[in-house]
Write an enzyme that holds these catalytic residues in place. Structure first.
Site, PDB file in Angstrom:
ATOM      1  N   MET A   1      23.167  35.012 -14.214  1.00 35.21           N
ATOM      2  CA  MET A   1      23.486  36.131 -15.081  1.00 35.21           C
ATOM      3  C   MET A   1      24.944  36.518 -14.844  1.00 35.21           C
ATOM      4  O   MET A   1      25.297  37.037 -13.794  1.00 35.21           O
ATOM      5  CB  MET A   1      22.555  37.303 -14.770  1.00 35.21           C
ATOM      6  CG  MET A   1      23.041  38.609 -15.332  1.00 35.21           C
ATOM      7  SD  MET A   1      22.148  40.137 -14.933  1.00 35.21           S
ATOM      8  CE  MET A   1      20.827  39.693 -13.900  1.00 35.21           C
ATOM      9  N   PRO A   2      25.826  36.267 -15.823  1.00 30.32           N
ATOM     10  CA  PRO A   2      27.210  36.701 -15.679  1.00 30.32           C
ATOM     11  C   PRO A   2      27.314  38.232 -15.699  1.00 30.32           C
ATOM     12  O   PRO A   2      26.681  38.896 -16.516  1.00 30.32           O
ATOM     13  CB  PRO A   2      27.911  36.106 -16.897  1.00 30.32           C
ATOM     14  CG  PRO A   2      27.016  35.004 -17.367  1.00 30.32           C
ATOM     15  CD  PRO A   2      25.637  35.442 -17.012  1.00 30.32           C
ATOM     16  N   ILE A   3      28.113  38.758 -14.791  1.00 31.38           N
ATOM     17  CA  ILE A   3      28.412  40.193 -14.760  1.00 31.38           C
ATOM     18  C   ILE A   3      29.923  40.328 -14.840  1.00 31.38           C
ATOM     19  O   ILE A   3      30.646  39.821 -13.982  1.00 31.38           O
ATOM     20  CB  ILE A   3      27.881  40.859 -13.476  1.00 31.38           C
ATOM     21  CG1 ILE A   3      26.370  40.690 -13.376  1.00 31.38           C
ATOM     22  CG2 ILE A   3      28.267  42.331 -13.447  1.00 31.38           C
ATOM     23  CD1 ILE A   3      25.784  41.138 -12.060  1.00 31.38           C
ATOM     24  N   ARG A  40      26.009  40.867 -18.619  1.00 28.83           N
ATOM     25  CA  ARG A  40      26.189  42.298 -18.362  1.00 28.83           C
ATOM     26  C   ARG A  40      27.683  42.606 -18.338  1.00 28.83           C
ATOM     27  O   ARG A  40      28.461  41.867 -17.735  1.00 28.83           O
ATOM     28  CB  ARG A  40      25.583  42.695 -17.015  1.00 28.83           C
ATOM     29  CG  ARG A  40      24.113  42.329 -16.841  1.00 28.83           C
ATOM     30  CD  ARG A  40      23.238  43.128 -17.798  1.00 28.83           C
ATOM     31  NE  ARG A  40      21.833  42.862 -17.596  1.00 28.83           N
ATOM     32  CZ  ARG A  40      21.103  42.028 -18.325  1.00 28.83           C
ATOM     33  NH1 ARG A  40      21.662  41.357 -19.307  1.00 28.83           N
ATOM     34  NH2 ARG A  40      19.816  41.868 -18.095  1.00 28.83           N
TER      35      ARG A  40
END
Length: 60
Positions: A1-3, A40
């Protein structure tokens, strides 16, 4: 999940912040091939009195 974390000076309209979040999400999705639902984006708006440039607060 890229943040993705974006820090910027306060004062922009909420519509512009929403546009930034939308555009960053699209760019990361296209670049990494990641599903947009997994991305996100955190936008932190910093008061001008708490951001310095050349030793002087921007809010002066």
């Amino acid at each position: 999940m890229p943040i993705i974390s974006v820090q910027m000076l306060e004062g922009r309209p909420k519509e512009k912040v929403a546009e930034l979040i939308h555009n960053v999400t699209n760019t990361v999705s296209e670049t990494l091939g990641a599903d947009k639902e997994t991305i996100r984006v955190i936008v932190t708006e910093i008061p001008k009195t708490h951001w310095g440039k050349a030793g002087v607060p921007m809010g002066k």
